[in-house]
Design a protein around this motif. Sequence first.
Motif, PDB file in Angstrom:
ATOM      1  N   GLU A   1     -13.964   7.891  -0.420  1.00  0.00           N
ATOM      2  CA  GLU A   1     -13.471   7.500  -1.743  1.00  0.00           C
ATOM      3  C   GLU A   1     -14.126   6.209  -2.215  1.00  0.00           C
ATOM      4  O   GLU A   1     -14.405   6.038  -3.404  1.00  0.00           O
ATOM      5  N   LEU A  43       0.832  -1.203   0.000  1.00  0.00           N
ATOM      6  CA  LEU A  43       0.000   0.000   0.000  1.00  0.00           C
ATOM      7  C   LEU A  43       0.868   1.255   0.000  1.00  0.00           C
ATOM      8  O   LEU A  43       0.557   2.238  -0.685  1.00  0.00           O
ATOM      9  N   ASP A  58       2.401   1.812  -3.437  1.00  0.00           N
ATOM     10  CA  ASP A  58       1.387   2.311  -4.377  1.00  0.00           C
ATOM     11  C   ASP A  58       1.185   3.815  -4.198  1.00  0.00           C
ATOM     12  O   ASP A  58       1.103   4.562  -5.184  1.00  0.00           O
ATOM     13  N   ALA A  59       1.091   4.253  -2.956  1.00  0.00           N
ATOM     14  CA  ALA A  59       0.884   5.685  -2.688  1.00  0.00           C
ATOM     15  C   ALA A  59       2.081   6.498  -3.155  1.00  0.00           C
ATOM     16  O   ALA A  59       1.926   7.555  -3.791  1.00  0.00           O
ATOM     17  N   MET A 111      -4.985   4.828   3.240  1.00  0.00           N
ATOM     18  CA  MET A 111      -4.976   3.377   3.396  1.00  0.00           C
ATOM     19  C   MET A 111      -3.630   2.894   3.928  1.00  0.00           C
ATOM     20  O   MET A 111      -3.555   2.035   4.811  1.00  0.00           O
ATOM     21  N   ALA A 112      -2.549   3.460   3.376  1.00  0.00           N
ATOM     22  CA  ALA A 112      -1.212   3.038   3.789  1.00  0.00           C
ATOM     23  C   ALA A 112      -0.954   3.398   5.245  1.00  0.00           C
ATOM     24  O   ALA A 112      -0.413   2.584   6.008  1.00  0.00           O
ATOM     25  N   PHE A 150      -3.245  10.845  -4.780  1.00  0.00           N
ATOM     26  CA  PHE A 150      -2.861   9.715  -3.941  1.00  0.00           C
ATOM     27  C   PHE A 150      -3.433   9.824  -2.534  1.00  0.00           C
ATOM     28  O   PHE A 150      -2.974   9.147  -1.609  1.00  0.00           O
ATOM     29  N   LEU A 169       2.213   6.798  -7.035  1.00  0.00           N
ATOM     30  CA  LEU A 169       1.266   7.784  -7.555  1.00  0.00           C
ATOM     31  C   LEU A 169       1.781   9.203  -7.314  1.00  0.00           C
ATOM     32  O   LEU A 169       1.665  10.074  -8.189  1.00  0.00           O
ATOM     33  N   VAL A 226     -11.113   6.972   3.511  1.00  0.00           N
ATOM     34  CA  VAL A 226     -11.244   5.814   2.620  1.00  0.00           C
ATOM     35  C   VAL A 226     -12.705   5.563   2.296  1.00  0.00           C
ATOM     36  O   VAL A 226     -13.060   5.255   1.146  1.00  0.00           O
ATOM     37  N   LYS A 261      -6.400   8.847  -1.204  1.00  0.00           N
ATOM     38  CA  LYS A 261      -6.976   7.602  -0.697  1.00  0.00           C
ATOM     39  C   LYS A 261      -5.876   6.606  -0.365  1.00  0.00           C
ATOM     40  O   LYS A 261      -5.898   5.960   0.692  1.00  0.00           O
ATOM     41  N   GLU A 262      -4.919   6.495  -1.254  1.00  0.00           N
ATOM     42  CA  GLU A 262      -3.846   5.513  -1.070  1.00  0.00           C
ATOM     43  C   GLU A 262      -2.979   5.840   0.151  1.00  0.00           C
ATOM     44  O   GLU A 262      -2.553   4.940   0.871  1.00  0.00           O
ATOM     45  N   SER A 263      -2.719   7.122   0.387  1.00  0.00           N
ATOM     46  CA  SER A 263      -1.910   7.470   1.555  1.00  0.00           C
ATOM     47  C   SER A 263      -2.674   7.214   2.847  1.00  0.00           C
ATOM     48  O   SER A 263      -2.085   6.797   3.854  1.00  0.00           O
TER      49      SER A 263
END
Length: 387
Positions: A376, A298, A301-302, A318-319, A312, A305, A373, A314-316
């Motif tokens: 999103e 995760l 991925d962040a 989640m991470a 990014f 991006l 999250v 949402k990804e940050s």
Amino acid sequence: MAMEESNSQSGWKWLCRQFAEEVMAPHVRRCDEERAFPVLVHERAAAEGILNAPFPEEMGGGGISCAEFTEGVAELSAVCPAMTWTIVFNRGALHPVLNAGTPEQKDLFVMQLLKLNGYAALGLTEPENGSNLLAAQTRAIKTDSGWLLNGAKCMSGNGTVADVFLILANTVVNSRKIGLSFFAVPRESPGVIVSQDIEKAAFRCLPTPSVAFQDVALEPINLIGRAGDGEALLHELLATIRIGGAACGTGLVTALLRDALTWVGERRVYPDDRMDTLSHVQLTLGRLYVELCGARKLLRDAASLADQGLPFGKESSMAKYAATELAVRASNEILQLYGWRGIAADYGVEKRWRDARALTIFEGSSEIQLLNVFREMRRTAASEEGL
């Protein structure tokens, strides 16, 4: 090109690992117990190009990518997350200037600061607002010569050593509120009052004082971006610093597992049985490693991006949620494997246990990450692509 990037990232990771083990490690326990800012460590970090590495080369930094940044933060955090934050906090604090500042502002508040190996601090959280940063009571009123700032912030990382504060304030023009704005406030400005550091259970070498602003007169150049643009800048800032929080979490868990493998391999619970032969120990550490690999994915991925200039947020979130919640679980379960030694300072597990808990609160609590999250997720579910 991919091979060159991989080699560069590997070299940076090794540099940070070596720095953490050789320079940081000897000072960790003393700085934690004395709640002391790691001055000597910072001097070495500046000399070795680590302190300002996350900034663009044209501004006097090292020009490392976000992916490299996360690798470095993880390596440093494996030795001490709190000390790591004191080293890398400038990148997050100065993000509004990097993102929305004029060339003159970048020179004044970033380049000049980096030349002196100075420090910036953020002023986001207020005593009564908690996670609701948009409800800031700190206010900047437009005057004929600039702005007049009044209010107070708390938990300002690196605040006791900061040369400049990036302050989020509600903005008033002609008696009308026009939204949030960021202001760069030099520490020496009349009316800036920095308290002593607070005592806290974790991140003890990271100073987090309160800061008050009493009729602080600011010039037009102190406004970062346009008046009222603060909310958009805030969301970008938070997404950026949460990547750092996630990297801290993965580094902390990595260190816990690495040390635990050594411990269970040497420790005997019965005359002939090592701990690592017990199935429940194997299951615990195996599960935690699976979760660590997921959190790292995760985080990558962040960071990827971010390096591509793509959204990014949402990804940050989640991470950060995955890595920091894992840090709490891992430190709790591994501390239990150590028994009474887990709460003894000599073994270092109890410090990681304390620091892990703070990671789920700092830079946006775990609950805030899940709310991000969810929003999103709902947008994705309503789109043509669906979940």
